[in-house]
Design a protein around this motif. Structure first.
Motif, PDB file in Angstrom:
ATOM      1  N   LEU A   1     -86.867 -45.517  -2.377  1.00  0.00           N
ATOM      2  CA  LEU A   1     -86.297 -45.025  -3.630  1.00  0.00           C
ATOM      3  C   LEU A   1     -85.846 -43.572  -3.505  1.00  0.00           C
ATOM      4  CD1 LEU A   1     -88.844 -46.701  -6.036  1.00  0.00           C
ATOM      5  CD2 LEU A   1     -86.369 -47.101  -6.057  1.00  0.00           C
ATOM      6  N   GLN A   2     -86.655 -42.748  -2.867  1.00  0.00           N
ATOM      7  CA  GLN A   2     -86.314 -41.336  -2.712  1.00  0.00           C
ATOM      8  C   GLN A   2     -85.056 -41.157  -1.868  1.00  0.00           C
ATOM      9  OE1 GLN A   2     -90.122 -40.028  -1.276  1.00  0.00           O
ATOM     10  NE2 GLN A   2     -90.876 -39.544  -3.334  1.00  0.00           N
TER      11      GLN A   2
ATOM     12  N   GLU B   1     -85.753 -44.378 -11.147  1.00  0.00           N
ATOM     13  CA  GLU B   1     -85.929 -45.486 -12.076  1.00  0.00           C
ATOM     14  C   GLU B   1     -85.715 -46.794 -11.324  1.00  0.00           C
ATOM     15  OE1 GLU B   1     -84.358 -43.873 -16.319  1.00  0.00           O
ATOM     16  OE2 GLU B   1     -82.811 -44.304 -14.830  1.00  0.00           O
ATOM     17  N   LEU B   2     -86.447 -47.826 -11.772  1.00  0.00           N
ATOM     18  CA  LEU B   2     -86.264 -49.160 -11.232  1.00  0.00           C
ATOM     19  C   LEU B   2     -86.610 -50.149 -12.315  1.00  0.00           C
ATOM     20  CD1 LEU B   2     -89.290 -50.569  -9.989  1.00  0.00           C
ATOM     21  CD2 LEU B   2     -89.130 -48.285  -9.065  1.00  0.00           C
ATOM     22  N   TYR B   3     -86.136 -51.381 -12.134  1.00  0.00           N
ATOM     23  CA  TYR B   3     -86.463 -52.380 -13.139  1.00  0.00           C
ATOM     24  C   TYR B   3     -86.831 -53.712 -12.497  1.00  0.00           C
ATOM     25  CZ  TYR B   3     -81.434 -53.772 -12.916  1.00  0.00           C
ATOM     26  OH  TYR B   3     -80.185 -54.170 -12.526  1.00  0.00           O
ATOM     27  N   ILE B   4     -87.695 -54.408 -13.230  1.00  0.00           N
ATOM     28  CA  ILE B   4     -88.217 -55.698 -12.797  1.00  0.00           C
ATOM     29  C   ILE B   4     -87.709 -56.719 -13.799  1.00  0.00           C
ATOM     30  CG2 ILE B   4     -90.307 -57.057 -12.398  1.00  0.00           C
ATOM     31  CD1 ILE B   4     -91.731 -54.305 -11.891  1.00  0.00           C
ATOM     32  N   GLU B   5     -86.960 -57.703 -13.303  1.00  0.00           N
ATOM     33  CA  GLU B   5     -86.376 -58.697 -14.198  1.00  0.00           C
ATOM     34  C   GLU B   5     -86.571 -60.098 -13.647  1.00  0.00           C
ATOM     35  OE1 GLU B   5     -82.133 -58.285 -14.570  1.00  0.00           O
ATOM     36  OE2 GLU B   5     -81.819 -58.313 -12.413  1.00  0.00           O
TER      37      GLU B   5
ATOM     38  N   ARG C   1     -85.034 -54.095  -8.906  1.00  0.00           N
ATOM     39  CA  ARG C   1     -83.761 -53.434  -8.645  1.00  0.00           C
ATOM     40  C   ARG C   1     -83.871 -51.934  -8.895  1.00  0.00           C
ATOM     41  NH1 ARG C   1     -81.392 -57.982  -7.607  1.00  0.00           N
ATOM     42  NH2 ARG C   1     -81.213 -59.660  -9.087  1.00  0.00           N
ATOM     43  N   LYS C   2     -83.111 -51.173  -8.120  1.00  0.00           N
ATOM     44  CA  LYS C   2     -83.078 -49.717  -8.291  1.00  0.00           C
ATOM     45  C   LYS C   2     -82.229 -49.379  -9.508  1.00  0.00           C
ATOM     46  CE  LYS C   2     -81.262 -49.124  -4.279  1.00  0.00           C
ATOM     47  NZ  LYS C   2     -80.633 -48.528  -3.107  1.00  0.00           N
TER      48      LYS C   2
ATOM     49  N   PHE D   1     -92.034 -42.280 -10.973  1.00  0.00           N
ATOM     50  CA  PHE D   1     -90.991 -43.267 -11.230  1.00  0.00           C
ATOM     51  C   PHE D   1     -91.136 -43.905 -12.606  1.00  0.00           C
ATOM     52  CE2 PHE D   1     -91.645 -43.041  -6.672  1.00  0.00           C
ATOM     53  CZ  PHE D   1     -90.353 -42.794  -6.227  1.00  0.00           C
ATOM     54  N   THR D   2     -89.993 -44.197 -13.216  1.00  0.00           N
ATOM     55  CA  THR D   2     -89.955 -44.944 -14.466  1.00  0.00           C
ATOM     56  C   THR D   2     -89.656 -46.395 -14.115  1.00  0.00           C
ATOM     57  OG1 THR D   2     -89.125 -43.018 -15.659  1.00  0.00           O
ATOM     58  CG2 THR D   2     -88.830 -45.160 -16.721  1.00  0.00           C
ATOM     59  N   VAL D   3     -90.510 -47.301 -14.593  1.00  0.00           N
ATOM     60  CA  VAL D   3     -90.376 -48.718 -14.282  1.00  0.00           C
ATOM     61  C   VAL D   3     -90.103 -49.473 -15.580  1.00  0.00           C
ATOM     62  CG1 VAL D   3     -91.504 -50.745 -13.293  1.00  0.00           C
ATOM     63  CG2 VAL D   3     -92.012 -48.468 -12.366  1.00  0.00           C
ATOM     64  N   TYR D   4     -88.982 -50.185 -15.616  1.00  0.00           N
ATOM     65  CA  TYR D   4     -88.624 -51.029 -16.756  1.00  0.00           C
ATOM     66  C   TYR D   4     -89.058 -52.453 -16.410  1.00  0.00           C
ATOM     67  CZ  TYR D   4     -85.649 -47.149 -18.208  1.00  0.00           C
ATOM     68  OH  TYR D   4     -85.185 -45.922 -18.600  1.00  0.00           O
TER      69      TYR D   4
END
Length: 101
Positions: A21-22, A28-32, A50-51, A68-71
């Motif tokens: 990620l760095q 930020e990343l998200y889990i869907e 996903r990034k 990190f912010t995780v959605y």
């Protein structure tokens, strides 16, 4: 308006995933939910990671893991704990949830 934060879920991000990620400059990343609609056999697959920020953030709960912010997709089952890791090499490297099962 931001969705409510849910502090019950513990999200761990491995050292390899943090480096990935760095290097891409993402915090930020998200889990869907993994879209398996193209498959004729129902599959139980871990969600996609996903990034970046999701296209519709209002459909996600927001969590913080380290810097990190995780959605987290609200349509997914709530887990007590998740570990985000990276796998692959070069241009086929990506993020996964290593302990979904």
């Amino acid at each position: 308006m931001n969705p409510p934060q849910n502090s019950i879920m513990r999200i761990k991000i491995t050292h390899k995933a943090k480096e990935f990620l760095q290097k891409s400059g993402k915090t930020e990343l998200y889990i869907e939910r993994f879209d398996d609609s193209q498959c004729c056999i129902p599959l139980t697959i871990s969600p996609a990671v996903r990034k970046g920020k999701p296209p519709k953030p209002e459909k996600f709960n927001i969590h913080t893991a380290d810097e990190f912010t995780v959605y987290y997709d609200r349509s997914l089952a709530c887990k007590d704990e998740l570990t985000i890791d990276s796998q692959g090499i070069g241009i086929v490297k990506g993020l996964i949830i290593s302990d979904w099962a």
